[in-house]
Design an enzyme around this catalytic site. Sequence first.
Site, short mmCIF file in Angstrom:
data_model
loop_
_atom_site.label_atom_id
_atom_site.label_comp_id
_atom_site.label_asym_id
_atom_site.label_seq_id
_atom_site.Cartn_x
_atom_site.Cartn_y
_atom_site.Cartn_z
N GLY A 252 0.79 -1.23 0.00
CA GLY A 252 0.00 0.00 0.00
C GLY A 252 0.81 1.27 0.00
N ARG A 289 3.09 -1.13 -5.90
CA ARG A 289 3.16 0.17 -6.55
C ARG A 289 4.43 0.95 -6.19
NH1 ARG A 289 -1.58 2.75 -7.90
NH2 ARG A 289 -2.69 1.47 -6.40
N CYS A 354 -14.21 2.19 -28.52
CA CYS A 354 -15.59 2.66 -28.70
C CYS A 354 -16.36 2.66 -27.39
CB CYS A 354 -16.28 1.81 -29.76
SG CYS A 354 -15.40 1.91 -31.31
N GLU A 355 -16.01 3.59 -26.52
CA GLU A 355 -16.62 3.79 -25.21
C GLU A 355 -16.39 5.25 -24.84
OE1 GLU A 355 -17.68 1.69 -22.55
OE2 GLU A 355 -17.28 -0.28 -23.44
N TYR A 383 0.01 -1.50 -12.08
CA TYR A 383 -1.38 -1.64 -12.47
C TYR A 383 -1.63 -1.00 -13.85
CZ TYR A 383 -1.29 -2.81 -7.58
OH TYR A 383 -0.95 -3.39 -6.39
C1 PLP Z 1 -2.27 -5.58 -4.00
C2 PLP Z 1 -1.66 -6.12 -2.77
C3 PLP Z 1 -0.43 -5.62 -2.31
C4 PLP Z 1 0.31 -4.50 -2.99
O1 PLP Z 1 -0.37 -3.31 -2.93
P1 PLP Z 1 0.39 -1.97 -3.43
O2 PLP Z 1 -0.57 -0.90 -3.15
O3 PLP Z 1 0.67 -2.13 -4.87
O4 PLP Z 1 1.63 -1.86 -2.61
C5 PLP Z 1 0.12 -6.20 -1.19
N1 PLP Z 1 -0.51 -7.21 -0.54
C6 PLP Z 1 -1.70 -7.70 -0.93
C7 PLP Z 1 -2.32 -8.80 -0.18
C8 PLP Z 1 -2.31 -7.17 -2.07
O5 PLP Z 1 -3.49 -7.66 -2.46
#
Ligand code: PLP
Length: 432
Positions: A252, A289, A354-355, A383
Site C-alpha cells: 500500500g 506500486r 468505442c466507449e 497496475y
Molecule cells: C495488492 C496487494 C499488495 C500490494 O499493494 P500496493 O498498493 O501495490 O503496494 C500487497 N498485498 C496484498 C495482499 C495485495 O493484495
Amino acid sequence: MGQGVLTATRDQAAAAGAPGAGRCEDIELEQLARAVGTPAYVYSATHIRDQYRRLAAALAGAEHRIHYSVKANSSLAVLALLRDLGAGVDIVSGGELERALRAGYTGLDVVFSGVGKTEQELADALDAGVLLFNVESEAELRQLDRIARATERVAPVALRVNPEVTVDTPHPYTRTGERGMKFGIPYDEALDVAGRAVQMSGIALRGVDMHIGSQVTALDPYEEGMRRLLELVAALRDFGCRDLEYLDVGGGLAVTYENEEPTNPAAFAATVVPQAAASGLTLIVEPGRYLVGNAGVLLTRVLYRKRSGGREYVITDAGMNDLLRPSHYQAYHHISAAHPRGATATYDVVGPVCESGDFLALNRTMDAVSEGDLLVVHSAGAYGFVMASNYNSRPRPPEVLVEGDRYSIVRERETFADLVRHERVAPDWRRL
Ligand SMILES: *Cc1c(COP(=O)(O)O)cnc(C)c1O
C-alpha cells in the site's frame, strides 16, 4: 495545477532514474518509440532497484523480508530483476505462482495472499513449498487443512485479519482494511479462528497479516493496524501459540502521481520497525506500486486532434484497454509531450476504443500537441500493463526494460494471430 510541484516531482523522479522529460535513463523516448512502436510500456530498471534499496535500507533495523506484490507488474523481467536484489514475492493466484517460479523464485520466496484461492491453487502452492499462506477466512483454513492432511503435509499459515482501520485512498476500490470488506478475517473473530487453526494437524500457525489498501499516503492506518496485529499476537501467545514467526503488514505504500506526498521509507520504517523488532517476529512488507509505479511510462502517439461541443480532443493510439486506471479509478496520470512545443492547452486525451469512458485524461491543461507527437503517460509502471485487455480486439502493447543506454523488449507486442490463438471458427461439437 501545481506545475511547480509536478516539475519538482518529475525532477526527483528523473534523478532517481525514472522516466523524466523525454528520456528514460539514457534513452531518448522518441527514438525508442520509433524502434518499438506505440503504444508501448517502458520501465526503468535503475528506478526499480533504487526504490527497492531505499526501502530495504530503511527497514534494516528489524529482521525483515520484502515480498514484491506481483500483481502490480508481473513482467518476468521485472520479477527477475527484483529477485536478484533479494526480494521475495507476494502472489494472489496460481498464475502468479507460475510466473514467480519461471522468474527463478523458489517456494520459500513466496507468500500466497488472496480471498478466493481455489483447491488447485492451494494444492499447487503446497507442492511448491511456499513460505506462507495468508489465509483470509475460516472456510479457506479448513480447505487448506484438508488438502495438507490428504498429502501428509503441514501448511504454514498467517491469518490475514481485517484490522478495521479507516484508510484514505484515492478511490474506494483500493481500500481493503475497513470493517465489512471482503478481505481478511473480521478482527473480533480472529482469535476464535486462530484457536481452531492450532487444533488442525494440517496447519501450522506462523503469523498474522494485514493489507489495508493501496496508495495509502498516511502512516496512521499502519500504526493503528500494527497495534491491532500486535494485540492479536499477544493474545495468541497467551493462548499458547509459540511458533509465531511473521508479522506481515501488507503493501500500500504510496507514490506520486500528481502532487501526493509519496510514502517516505524512513517514516514508514519508523512506524513499523520498532514494534516489529520488539515483537521478536520477522517483519514482512508487500510493496507493489511503491517499487514499480514511477518506474514506468506508457508511450502513445497523437493520432488526431478534433474539436467537438467546445471541447478539444487529443486522440491517441493508446486507450483504456492499454491503461485502465483513468477510467476505472478516475486516476490521474501526468501526461507530457516527449518534445514540448513550449505552449500549453486544455484537452480531453482519449483513446480509440468505442466507449465514452475511454480516456487517459479529461479537461487537462498540458503541453500543446499536434498530430504525430509522442506523449509520455507517467507513473504507469504499476497496475498498467497487468490490467490491459484485448477489448476492441486491440493487441496488447510491448513492455520494454531500460537500463542506462540499453533497452530490451521483455514482452513483444501482441499480433493479430495472438488475438485469435485460442479460438475456433467452426465449433467442434461434442456430447457429454
Ligand atoms: C495488492 C496487494 C499488495 C500490494 O499493494 P500496493 O498498493 O501495490 O503496494 C500487497 N498485498 C496484498 C495482499 C495485495 O493484495
